[in-house]
Design a protein around this motif. Sequence first.
Motif, PDB file in Angstrom:
ATOM      1  N   GLU A 139      42.753  39.647  31.330  1.00 58.82           N
ATOM      2  CA  GLU A 139      41.500  39.515  32.079  1.00 58.82           C
ATOM      3  C   GLU A 139      41.755  39.537  33.589  1.00 58.82           C
ATOM      4  O   GLU A 139      41.074  40.233  34.339  1.00 58.82           O
ATOM      5  CB  GLU A 139      40.786  38.216  31.682  1.00 58.82           C
ATOM      6  N   GLU A 140      42.761  38.784  34.046  1.00 59.20           N
ATOM      7  CA  GLU A 140      43.121  38.786  35.473  1.00 59.20           C
ATOM      8  C   GLU A 140      43.534  40.185  35.925  1.00 59.20           C
ATOM      9  O   GLU A 140      43.166  40.633  37.006  1.00 59.20           O
ATOM     10  CB  GLU A 140      44.310  37.851  35.739  1.00 59.20           C
ATOM     11  N   PHE A 141      44.319  40.844  35.086  1.00 60.54           N
ATOM     12  CA  PHE A 141      44.803  42.183  35.406  1.00 60.54           C
ATOM     13  C   PHE A 141      43.632  43.152  35.562  1.00 60.54           C
ATOM     14  O   PHE A 141      43.560  43.912  36.532  1.00 60.54           O
ATOM     15  CB  PHE A 141      45.766  42.653  34.309  1.00 60.54           C
ATOM     16  N   GLY A 142      42.693  43.101  34.630  1.00 61.10           N
ATOM     17  CA  GLY A 142      41.521  43.973  34.700  1.00 61.10           C
ATOM     18  C   GLY A 142      40.705  43.723  35.961  1.00 61.10           C
ATOM     19  O   GLY A 142      40.274  44.666  36.638  1.00 61.10           O
ATOM     20  N   LYS A 143      40.480  42.453  36.292  1.00 62.32           N
ATOM     21  CA  LYS A 143      39.717  42.111  37.499  1.00 62.32           C
ATOM     22  C   LYS A 143      40.438  42.583  38.759  1.00 62.32           C
ATOM     23  O   LYS A 143      39.821  43.105  39.680  1.00 62.32           O
ATOM     24  CB  LYS A 143      39.470  40.609  37.569  1.00 62.32           C
ATOM     25  N   ALA A 144      41.746  42.375  38.797  1.00 65.54           N
ATOM     26  CA  ALA A 144      42.519  42.792  39.972  1.00 65.54           C
ATOM     27  C   ALA A 144      42.452  44.306  40.151  1.00 65.54           C
ATOM     28  O   ALA A 144      42.262  44.800  41.272  1.00 65.54           O
ATOM     29  CB  ALA A 144      43.971  42.320  39.858  1.00 65.54           C
ATOM     30  N   LEU A 145      42.599  45.049  39.058  1.00 68.41           N
ATOM     31  CA  LEU A 145      42.498  46.514  39.153  1.00 68.41           C
ATOM     32  C   LEU A 145      41.113  46.945  39.590  1.00 68.41           C
ATOM     33  O   LEU A 145      40.968  47.857  40.409  1.00 68.41           O
ATOM     34  CB  LEU A 145      42.827  47.156  37.800  1.00 68.41           C
ATOM     35  N   GLU A 146      40.094  46.293  39.060  1.00 70.93           N
ATOM     36  CA  GLU A 146      38.722  46.623  39.440  1.00 70.93           C
ATOM     37  C   GLU A 146      38.521  46.408  40.932  1.00 70.93           C
ATOM     38  O   GLU A 146      37.932  47.250  41.626  1.00 70.93           O
ATOM     39  CB  GLU A 146      37.747  45.757  38.640  1.00 70.93           C
TER      40      GLU A 146
END
Length: 157
Positions: A139-146
Amino acid sequence: MRFLGNIEAKMDAKGRAFLPAVFRKILQAGSNGTTDVRLVLRKDVFQPCLVLYPENVWNEQMDALRQRLNRWNKQHQQVFRQFVSEVEVLTLDGNGRFLVPKRYLRMADIDQDVKFVGMGDTIEIWSNAKAEQSQMNPEEFGKALEELMGEDASAES
């Protein structure tokens, strides 16, 4: 040169490891077929891992840093000195192995089980346990990429 993926391996009791074959092939292709490939080993500045730089990538990084620093500024000189003095030049033996000095193994808390992580133009060497701890949750990874890529992606559409 693009090192990608991660590969688990073991170091022997002397601190030697085989550079994974897929990474060796990339190194040799990037060195115009010469077999005497030189690498520069350094403890990562931010993470508890070691970083292997192909010699040409190391030289580019060193030159880029030097250009940003003023030789007549004490702090700049200290930063440059620390960056370039805490390295070890390595070569692969005929079997594709290299020796990691014990002080570097201690710096990164590495024992026998290691993970090689391709980072584009460098290769990180992690203890297996620390490598897992360094990852973001999905979830953190997805938010950071977004956050990083979201605006650029919408501008391209």
